[in-house]
Structures are given as C-alpha cells and as structure tokens.
Design a protein around this motif. Sequence first.
Motif: not given
Length: 867
Positions: A795, A838, A842
């Motif tokens: 993040f 995102v 991931i």
Amino acid sequence: MLQLKNIVKDYMIGDSTQKVLKGVSINFRANEFVSILGPSGSGKTTLLNIIGGLDQYTTGDLIINGVSTQKYKDSDWDLYRNKSIGFVFQSYNLIPHQTVLANVELALTLAGVSKSERRRRATEVLTKVGLADHLHKKPNQMSGGQMQRVAIARALINNPEILLADEPTGALDTETSVQIMELLKEIARDKLVIMVTHNPELAEQYSTRIIRLLDGRIQDDTSPLEIVQTPSSEKEEKGRHVSMSFLTALSLSFNNLKTKKGRTILTAFAGSIGIIGIAMILSLSSGMREYINQVQEDTLSSYPITIAQQGIDLLSTRQQHIDTLLNMSGEEEHETDKIYQGGYAADILQLASVKLSDNNLAQFKSFLESKDGQVIKDQTNAIQYGYDLDLQIYKSDTQDGMIKVNPSPLLETEQSQMMNEELGSAVGMSSTGIWTEMIDNQELLFGQYDLIAGAWPQNFNEVVVVVDDSNEISDMTLYALGLKDVEEYKEIQAAVEEGVAIDYDKYPKQSYTYDDILKQEFKLVLNSDYYEKVGDTWVDRTADETYLSTLISEKSIPIQVVGIIRPNKEAVATTISGTVAYRRDLIDYVIEKINQSEIVQEQKANATINVFTNQPFATGEFTTQEELLSQLTDEQKMMLAALPESEQVNYLKAYADTLSASYDNNLQLLGARDLNKPATISLYLKDFSSRETVTQAIEQYNEDQQKAGHDSNTIEYTDMVGLMTSSMTSIIDMITYLLIGFVSISLVVSSIMIGIITYISVLERTKEIGILRSMGASKRDISRVFNAETVIVGFAAGMIGIGVTYLLNIPINSIISHLSGVNNLAALPLGGAIVLVVISVILTMIAGLIPSRLASKKDPVIALRAE
C-alpha cells in the motif's frame, strides 16, 4: 486436572534418534506450586513445552481434565494454549515494538475479546503485578524485574488454569528474584504453577512440590498424586477459538515496520518504481485518449452523417471503385509471354453512371423518434433536422433604408458567390451563410465555445454572435450584417471591377465594444408576409418599400443578440459555421407561424388554384412578353407601369415564375414546411466507434424496410468522415499495452524484492513467532501477520507511486503545453490510481506468500530460542 502418562519424547538428529523423555508419568493438582529440578539436558524444558502444548510427545498421553490429547489437532492445541496455559520465560519474550499494555492485551486479542474489555482486564492485571504506572512504556524502557512482571501479567491475562514458568528468575538479581517468586507463590493459591529452575534453594523455599529429573526420567517427587481414572477420548470444550483479526495483524506489522522506518521507506519506494512507470504511461495514454476523443467529438460535430432528400452512399461507391481496380489489377494468373486485357469497361461505365437515390426522410425521422431509433440516439451528440428555409432577417433600424441581412444581397451577387465557392473548395467544404442554426447540445457547445460577453440564448428569438480566436469578424460579414456602411462596400466593389487601386486608408478597420454588439437587434419577417391580398389574388410586395417598412416595424419578430462567444482554444473543431447562431426552436416557430398564415391556409385549401392568380395552375410556359402581359390584371399593369424600366423586367420575370408555378412550388416559395418532412437530417456522432454502430443501425433499418416491401423508404447518405477510422485510438492502446508490459517487468522485480525483504523480516521476527504461538496463535494467524506486513508495504509503495506520478505530471504537462499547446494532457484517472494501488498490494501479498508460509511452519519451541 493434568496427567502425564508414560510420556516419551524423541528427537531426530540426522539419522540418529535422541531420547529426551523416557516414560514420564506425573499427575498434577488443580492448584499447587510445582518446581521441576534437574541438570541441563535432563528434559525439564522439553517436559514444560509438552505440558504447554508447544511441543508434541512421541508416545504416551497428556490428559487434560480427564480428556486424552492423542487426537488433538493443531487448532485444539492452539485453543489449549490460549485458554488454559500461561507462559513465563527466562528471557521475558516480550514483543519489543509493542507497548506493555499491547503485549498483555495480545492474548485477549487472539481470544476475540472486545477492545474495551481487553483494555480493562490488561490494566487490572498490570496493576496487580505493580505496573499500573508503566502501561504505555516499551519493553526496552523497563528493568529486568519489570519485564518479568509484564510477562507474568501476560500469562495471567486469560485467567489460565496452568502457569508455566521456565527459569523465571534466571536473569534476575536476588532481590528481584524473591519478588517474582513471591508473586508466583501467590498465584499458586488458586492455579497450578509449574516452574523449571536450576535453583534448589528457591524451589525449597517457595514450592509445595518438587520433582527431580535426570536423563529424561523422574528421580524424585516430594508430593506425588495418585489418580485412578480412565481418560475420555472426547475433546474438552473450552470455547470457540477466535483467530487473530487482520486489523490486529496490521497493527503488529505496522508497529514493527515503524522500528525500521528507513528500510521500510526505501523498500516501499523501490516497490513504487514499477507503479510510477505504469502510472505515468496510464496518465499519458489516458490523457491522449481523452484528447483523441475530444478531437473525434469536435471533428464529428463539424462533419456529421448527412442524409438529404437525395443521397448517395459514398462509402459503397468507393468500395465499388476499389473492387473495380482490383479486378483490373491482374489477379488472374497467366503467363507473361503476351499482353492480356485487365478488367472490364462495363465496370468503369457502371461507376460513371452512379445516380442519386430519393430518401424518405419523413419515414426515417419517424424511425429516429421511435423506440427502435434509440440505438442511433445513444450514439449521437445531437440530431439536427434541416428544412431548406431561409430566414428573412432585416436590420431593425430602418431610418437609413431597409437593410436585409439574411439572405444578404451582398453575398448573392455573382462575384460573391464565386468567391464563396472558391473559398469553400479551398478548405474542402461547402460555403455557408452568416446566420446558422446551433447544434441542439448545450454541453457540447459549452465545451467548444467560451462565452466572453452576455449570455447563451434561452428563448427562441435570442441569438449569439461568434467571433474567431482573435475576437475578429470578417469585414464582409460586418457589411452583410449592416454593422458597416453598405455604400462603402459598393464603392470598393466598383473600384475592384474598374481595376482601380484600393485606398485602404479611406476604409480604416473598425472595432466594437461588447455592448455595441449586444445592443444589436434584428427583425425577422415571415416569408408568407411578403404577400398582400388584393381582391381575389395575392400580390408580391417585396418591391414595395412602404409596405416592407411597415412590415418590418409592425409585423416582424424581434431578434436580439444576447451573447458573444469565441471558440475554445482546446477545441479542435467547432459546430457553428456562421457568425450569428440561433436556436432550433426559432425555425420551429417560423414554420408554425407560416403554416398558420392566411395565404398558406388558402393555398392548402385548394391545391388546384394558384393563389397569386386565382386561376388554375398553368400547364405550359409563356414564351413571349405579349403572352405574359396578356395575363396581367389591370391593377398589375398599373403597378408595372409605375416601376422604373430597369425593374419592370424583373417584375415580369417574377410574375412569369408565378404563372408557371405549381402547388408545391407555391408552398416552397411561401416558406410552408412540414416539420415531419425535413429536407436534411444530420447525425452528429459522439466518436468514431459510434459511427460503426450508427451505420449498422441504418443498414438494419434499410433491411427491415426491404423485408416489409417498402424499398422506397430505404435511404442513402453522405458520410464526410466515412474514411476516417479509430486507428489512432487503437495505436495509442497498443503502445500503452506494450509499454505497460515492459514496465511491468520492473513491477515484478520489485515485488520479488519485497518478498525477499519479507523473508528477512521473518528471520528477524522469529522469536515473535514463537511468542505468538505460545499464546495460542495458529499457523494461519502467523501467516496473517506477515501478509499484513506485505499489505502495508504494498500500500505504501502504491501510494508513493501515485503521489510521485501526480507530482511528475505537473512538469510533464508544462513541457507538453509549451511544445504542443495541449493543456493537461498527462492526467492519471482516479480509478486508475486506485487500481494501481490495489495491484501493488496484491503483487506484494503474492510475493510475501512464501515467506509468510515459511513463518507459519516454524517450530514454536525453536522460534522461542532464536535471538
């Protein structure tokens, strides 16, 4: 309560087996203070770990409250450690990056206790061990004795039945050791406390029972307990095990990462490199795509698909031409020893004989306004209907004479028409008038034009004046609008015709304030009002200045200039082709008023009688002046005699046209139109991809009409941008995908690097893994902790990448604007930014799967020994 039956523990060391415990059997009371003594290597700590569920016995049985553990699964042992066991270690084993309060709360967190309850119970137990004033300290801010008290508080927080202490005073001085032993002795009043120690003096002083081990066997037990009980195979229910929440895992990992800020920031930045690359590509490609879409929309707003009453499918004709050329290109295989004929003359002749086809626009308009035509509406910015009607507009001020501004007489001269045609062919488009209808799409107009004064039209009789990029209006238009003296134009025209040099100083350029333009007012005269009924016939009064003056001042419709607009600098093309733009409802209003006029109503009431002669429509032509004069009434002959000789010819010519007129010609002359029967239909497409959808819908419409037996309703159309395709967008997309593919390599590399960093973190936090397992954390919980760490790093990497991209877009846009004049081309869409963050999370999670799995498989006993 707790029974050990013939416990054997073997360790495999290479190919050999080392027996650590050799058939140990012990029964423990529910509350007693048991000390286990023995030399190093006697199996004391192994026995303690088996009792605590950290290590598993090889053979034998551990019986808990009469229940055998032989069939326990990992989850059962996790639940046992969390609910029934409290560990106190020699080296304290506190998590260094957590506060004292957080260390103690952790076991409750694993048990699923609410935050408020955790805080209350942790504060209570820390107060009990004398640490009420140290709740928010970190372990490295405390003394050894205080840290051991924290460890005891953590062991007691879940109110376990058994407290296991492995050398709890081994690292403490004598005074502190006594304090810890007193605390353990107090705890043993209502719990089972089992302590491993090398200090026989402390054991003798504080323990209620001493067990001595030697070489894995019990040598002595000062207070043995005999129990005759058959163990049950049913598992003891201790309550549902609640695993660590992801938020708790995030908190643990975040606090750990804060202790390594420099490394974490560098790792996140390295991970952001790929994100920055992809984000920059997306910024440019997205901006370029938006720019291309705007170019498409603006271009197509100037080049609509036009369907006229007579049309030809240029694309179909072009394809026929291509096919013909292919037929002539010698695709037929033959020897090259002779000269062969290529193609057929018939193909060329067929192309040369292409004819216009009639279009039933009334039927097609009905189709567009029906539910079936919604597919075309959805792909267009606007649908414009044309009615081949010239608005009759005059300047409102008639003091210096009547000045007609539309259609302008100045633009109807042979020389002006020739000039307009040449200018039109030079730019590849037909010439247009000064007054023009605006497209019926305010959003598109607002995007193409800037309002520089006044307001946009709100009523049917309000118009705007359009200036160019430099706020200029051509002098020809100024003359035509009556803003400049028409006599001046006539002088210039005469000088040009005589070949006299123009004295430009005599005709200086003029300027006008915005107010000068906004106060302009014009008068619109209905086509039907040019005619006055005299007796039983209608007489044309266009040559009667007195009649016209009265008509303009009393019966006309006022037209007010309410705004001035200028093409937007970022607009590639614009929709308004003239200088004065009016709303669509002005045409509707004029047509409705004309259709309601007396002369039109009278002509429609009797389609066989010519209202201008009150005679049946003539079937022949008048070839001589005498024949024409014989048809004049006495009043018409008097009117003819009153006219100058130069105008008598024009009058007779106009009257001849009237005599040879037809019903349809009369209605056309009067301006009578049927709103359901347009002369043209223009489809303003949204983009190039819309064109394919629209053309397919038109083809489907033609097929449906043919199937219904209405071949006459099929239409042909003119598509000025039919040869243009969406290849530009396709190329941009292809380049974008290729660049993203290349940059994604760096993203994968950075993800692998994050996986390596995560594995290093696993090695650094090995003891923490053991601590968590000792408190009942499952293997899945351990995986979750390190997955949470990769989520945080991913993040952070994504956010850094997006932030850097937005910052880099500022100078990039400045450079692009300077070089090309296109503003804000590089713009990362919010949706794209979110997706990239995102993706970053991931990818880092995937990269951390192997390290986190390795962490979960670590033996808790070995992990607790790590330094």
